[in-house]
Design a protein around this motif. Sequence first.
Motif, PDB file in Angstrom:
ATOM      1  N   ASP A   6       0.992  -1.516  -0.013  1.00  8.90           N
ATOM      2  CA  ASP A   6      -0.517   0.013   0.141  1.00  8.90           C
ATOM      3  C   ASP A   6       0.848   1.337  -0.155  1.00  8.90           C
ATOM      4  O   ASP A   6       0.337   1.889  -0.173  1.00  8.90           O
ATOM      5  CB  ASP A   6      -0.410   0.105   1.267  1.00  8.90           C
ATOM      6  N   ASN A   7       1.826   0.707  -0.422  1.00  7.10           N
ATOM      7  CA  ASN A   7       3.418   2.048  -0.309  1.00  7.10           C
ATOM      8  C   ASN A   7       3.542   2.589   1.530  1.00  7.10           C
ATOM      9  O   ASN A   7       3.956   3.668   1.505  1.00  7.10           O
ATOM     10  CB  ASN A   7       2.970   3.177  -1.477  1.00  7.10           C
ATOM     11  N   ASN A   8       2.452   2.138   2.292  1.00  3.49           N
ATOM     12  CA  ASN A   8       3.219   3.269   3.526  1.00  3.49           C
ATOM     13  C   ASN A   8       3.651   2.476   4.402  1.00  3.49           C
ATOM     14  O   ASN A   8       4.608   1.544   3.820  1.00  3.49           O
ATOM     15  CB  ASN A   8       1.516   2.746   4.454  1.00  3.49           C
ATOM     16  N   ILE A   9       4.687   3.041   5.083  1.00  2.00           N
ATOM     17  CA  ILE A   9       5.657   2.377   6.116  1.00  2.00           C
ATOM     18  C   ILE A   9       5.013   1.795   6.876  1.00  2.00           C
ATOM     19  O   ILE A   9       4.305   2.634   8.358  1.00  2.00           O
ATOM     20  CB  ILE A   9       6.570   3.657   6.414  1.00  2.00           C
ATOM     21  N   HIS A  10       5.594   0.561   7.201  1.00  2.00           N
ATOM     22  CA  HIS A  10       4.906  -0.558   8.302  1.00  2.00           C
ATOM     23  C   HIS A  10       6.311  -0.962   9.332  1.00  2.00           C
ATOM     24  O   HIS A  10       7.209  -0.835   9.178  1.00  2.00           O
ATOM     25  CB  HIS A  10       4.320  -1.651   7.854  1.00  2.00           C
ATOM     26  N   SER A  11       5.973  -0.870  10.329  1.00  2.00           N
ATOM     27  CA  SER A  11       7.159  -1.838  11.429  1.00  2.00           C
ATOM     28  C   SER A  11       6.244  -2.876  11.938  1.00  2.00           C
ATOM     29  O   SER A  11       5.286  -3.107  12.212  1.00  2.00           O
ATOM     30  CB  SER A  11       7.328  -0.726  12.740  1.00  2.00           C
ATOM     31  N   LEU A  12       7.817  -4.368  11.941  1.00  2.00           N
ATOM     32  CA  LEU A  12       6.974  -4.801  12.973  1.00  2.00           C
ATOM     33  C   LEU A  12       7.642  -5.283  14.380  1.00  2.00           C
ATOM     34  O   LEU A  12       8.790  -5.284  14.109  1.00  2.00           O
ATOM     35  CB  LEU A  12       7.112  -6.188  12.084  1.00  2.00           C
ATOM     36  N   TYR A  13       7.196  -5.418  15.397  1.00  2.00           N
ATOM     37  CA  TYR A  13       7.952  -5.750  16.186  1.00  2.00           C
ATOM     38  C   TYR A  13       7.183  -6.831  17.515  1.00  2.00           C
ATOM     39  O   TYR A  13       6.969  -6.671  17.743  1.00  2.00           O
ATOM     40  CB  TYR A  13       7.520  -4.299  17.008  1.00  2.00           C
ATOM     41  N   TRP A  14       8.563  -6.980  18.152  1.00  2.05           N
ATOM     42  CA  TRP A  14       8.517  -7.815  19.511  1.00  2.05           C
ATOM     43  C   TRP A  14       9.362  -7.779  20.857  1.00  2.05           C
ATOM     44  O   TRP A  14      10.463  -7.304  19.870  1.00  2.05           O
ATOM     45  CB  TRP A  14       8.207  -8.540  18.763  1.00  2.05           C
ATOM     46  N   GLY A  26       0.198   6.096   7.540  1.00  6.94           N
ATOM     47  CA  GLY A  26      -0.943   5.617   7.430  1.00  6.94           C
ATOM     48  C   GLY A  26      -1.757   6.184   9.227  1.00  6.94           C
ATOM     49  O   GLY A  26      -2.331   6.703   9.035  1.00  6.94           O
ATOM     50  N   SER A  27      -1.138   5.563  10.162  1.00  6.13           N
ATOM     51  CA  SER A  27      -1.874   6.252  11.170  1.00  6.13           C
ATOM     52  C   SER A  27      -1.657   7.883  11.122  1.00  6.13           C
ATOM     53  O   SER A  27      -2.617   8.530  12.432  1.00  6.13           O
ATOM     54  CB  SER A  27      -0.806   5.237  12.460  1.00  6.13           C
ATOM     55  N   ILE A  28      -1.362   8.596  10.364  1.00  8.68           N
ATOM     56  CA  ILE A  28      -1.334   9.937  10.700  1.00  8.68           C
ATOM     57  C   ILE A  28      -1.172  10.878   9.649  1.00  8.68           C
ATOM     58  O   ILE A  28      -0.879  11.472   9.622  1.00  8.68           O
ATOM     59  CB  ILE A  28       0.411  10.562  11.263  1.00  8.68           C
ATOM     60  N   ASN A  29      -1.266   9.794   8.620  1.00 11.02           N
ATOM     61  CA  ASN A  29      -1.652  10.732   7.457  1.00 11.02           C
ATOM     62  C   ASN A  29      -0.844  11.190   6.621  1.00 11.02           C
ATOM     63  O   ASN A  29      -0.282  12.242   6.026  1.00 11.02           O
ATOM     64  CB  ASN A  29      -2.788  10.910   7.366  1.00 11.02           C
ATOM     65  N   ALA A  30       0.505  10.371   6.677  1.00 10.12           N
ATOM     66  CA  ALA A  30       1.608  11.055   5.924  1.00 10.12           C
ATOM     67  C   ALA A  30       1.968  10.429   4.675  1.00 10.12           C
ATOM     68  O   ALA A  30       1.527   9.836   3.945  1.00 10.12           O
ATOM     69  CB  ALA A  30       3.204  10.737   7.261  1.00 10.12           C
ATOM     70  N   PRO A  31       2.681  11.310   4.286  1.00  5.59           N
ATOM     71  CA  PRO A  31       2.736  11.045   2.804  1.00  5.59           C
ATOM     72  C   PRO A  31       3.768   9.531   2.446  1.00  5.59           C
ATOM     73  O   PRO A  31       4.008   8.932   3.050  1.00  5.59           O
ATOM     74  CB  PRO A  31       4.204  11.801   2.111  1.00  5.59           C
ATOM     75  N   HIS A  59      11.443  11.766   4.380  1.00  5.28           N
ATOM     76  CA  HIS A  59      10.540  12.366   5.524  1.00  5.28           C
ATOM     77  C   HIS A  59      11.009  11.524   6.853  1.00  5.28           C
ATOM     78  O   HIS A  59      12.415  10.244   6.247  1.00  5.28           O
ATOM     79  CB  HIS A  59       9.610  11.470   5.051  1.00  5.28           C
ATOM     80  N   GLU A  60      10.747  12.220   8.238  1.00  3.16           N
ATOM     81  CA  GLU A  60      11.204  10.592   8.917  1.00  3.16           C
ATOM     82  C   GLU A  60      10.180  11.236  10.153  1.00  3.16           C
ATOM     83  O   GLU A  60       9.124  11.889   9.873  1.00  3.16           O
ATOM     84  CB  GLU A  60      12.285  12.342  10.061  1.00  3.16           C
ATOM     85  N   LEU A  61      10.162   9.510  10.840  1.00  2.00           N
ATOM     86  CA  LEU A  61       8.391   9.093  11.287  1.00  2.00           C
ATOM     87  C   LEU A  61       9.528   9.519  12.784  1.00  2.00           C
ATOM     88  O   LEU A  61      10.924   8.608  12.767  1.00  2.00           O
ATOM     89  CB  LEU A  61       7.631   8.164  10.564  1.00  2.00           C
ATOM     90  N   GLN A  66       6.015   3.734  23.728  1.00  2.47           N
ATOM     91  CA  GLN A  66       4.612   4.089  23.248  1.00  2.47           C
ATOM     92  C   GLN A  66       4.618   4.681  22.659  1.00  2.47           C
ATOM     93  O   GLN A  66       3.184   5.336  22.473  1.00  2.47           O
ATOM     94  CB  GLN A  66       3.627   2.587  23.883  1.00  2.47           C
ATOM     95  N   GLY A  67       4.788   6.076  22.820  1.00  2.00           N
ATOM     96  CA  GLY A  67       4.097   6.959  21.968  1.00  2.00           C
ATOM     97  C   GLY A  67       3.818   7.330  20.821  1.00  2.00           C
ATOM     98  O   GLY A  67       3.813   6.608  19.838  1.00  2.00           O
ATOM     99  N   PRO A  68       2.873   8.691  20.582  1.00  3.49           N
ATOM    100  CA  PRO A  68       2.909   8.324  19.244  1.00  3.49           C
ATOM    101  C   PRO A  68       3.226   8.872  18.181  1.00  3.49           C
ATOM    102  O   PRO A  68       4.384   9.088  18.194  1.00  3.49           O
ATOM    103  CB  PRO A  68       1.495   9.368  18.638  1.00  3.49           C
ATOM    104  N   VAL A  69       3.198   9.210  16.581  1.00  2.00           N
ATOM    105  CA  VAL A  69       4.341   8.899  15.471  1.00  2.00           C
ATOM    106  C   VAL A  69       3.995  10.419  16.086  1.00  2.00           C
ATOM    107  O   VAL A  69       2.459  11.326  15.085  1.00  2.00           O
ATOM    108  CB  VAL A  69       4.027   8.261  14.424  1.00  2.00           C
ATOM    109  N   GLY A  70       5.209  10.796  15.734  1.00  2.01           N
ATOM    110  CA  GLY A  70       5.400  12.088  14.583  1.00  2.01           C
ATOM    111  C   GLY A  70       6.147  12.221  12.835  1.00  2.01           C
ATOM    112  O   GLY A  70       6.437  11.709  12.837  1.00  2.01           O
ATOM    113  N   HIS A  71       5.627  13.595  12.587  1.00  2.00           N
ATOM    114  CA  HIS A  71       7.259  13.884  11.224  1.00  2.00           C
ATOM    115  C   HIS A  71       6.758  15.023  10.941  1.00  2.00           C
ATOM    116  O   HIS A  71       6.520  15.989  11.260  1.00  2.00           O
ATOM    117  CB  HIS A  71       5.470  12.843  10.246  1.00  2.00           C
ATOM    118  N   GLY A  72       7.928  15.101  10.066  1.00  2.00           N
ATOM    119  CA  GLY A  72       8.345  16.083   9.460  1.00  2.00           C
ATOM    120  C   GLY A  72       9.121  15.776   7.810  1.00  2.00           C
ATOM    121  O   GLY A  72       9.498  14.258   7.684  1.00  2.00           O
ATOM    122  N   ASP A  73       8.987  16.535   7.014  1.00  2.85           N
ATOM    123  CA  ASP A  73       9.825  16.393   6.471  1.00  2.85           C
ATOM    124  C   ASP A  73      10.879  16.950   5.647  1.00  2.85           C
ATOM    125  O   ASP A  73      11.090  18.603   5.584  1.00  2.85           O
ATOM    126  CB  ASP A  73       9.192  17.521   4.862  1.00  2.85           C
TER     127      ASP A  73
END
Length: 208
Positions: A6-14, A26-31, A59-61, A66-73
């Motif tokens: 879907d061209n979104n950046i995803h993460s898997l974590y454990w 996708g969670s913050i509607n970033a490019p 871009h930077e995420l 466990q906080g919310p994701v931020g975004h900058g160009d």
Amino acid sequence: LYRGTDNNIHSLYWSTGAVGHDNLTGSINAPKAAGDPVGWWTPDNVHHVSYRSSNGHLHELWWQGQGPVGHGDLTALAGATPSAGDPSAYFDPVRGTNIVAFRGTDGRIRSVYWTGGPVGQDDLSGTAQMPNAAGDPWAYFSPVDDLHHVTYRATNGHVIELVWPNVAPVSGRDLTALAGAPTAAGDPVAAFNPSVNGKHVFYRSADG
């Protein structure tokens, strides 16, 4: 970290239990992404991800704990040349600086960097008067000697190293010529061995 279909950046974590999943952009509607991401972590417990969008902007995420994701160009913030490929990133623990290296649309290896304030840009290969790049760089920091390293494949297939101590000017050298080594057919990766202050660069040569 990965770019999904879907061209979104995803993460898997454990940790030791179940594997979780986050849709970071996708969670913050970033490019959406046009290339693959790179991730790193800083001692202030902040996760960082950089990726290239379809207009060549980096871009930077980021998120803490466990906080919310931020975004900058990053490209817009630095007034930087757009990227023609995927970035490589690292953290300089001596000065607390985040550094993202990339191949610009002008073929030069460049970087954007920041500590806690404005985002800056450096023309690394241009300043070092080294050849233009044919692929994406690999960047890292060696704390033993306080050196920044960026390696890349030039248009003639030679593997080039850019290096600078602390915040001094960047210089370059042709590793392929110095070693009498075969030319490269792909992008290099590098590793640092702190026990002997040894640097290793690996690549696929033209003979496979």
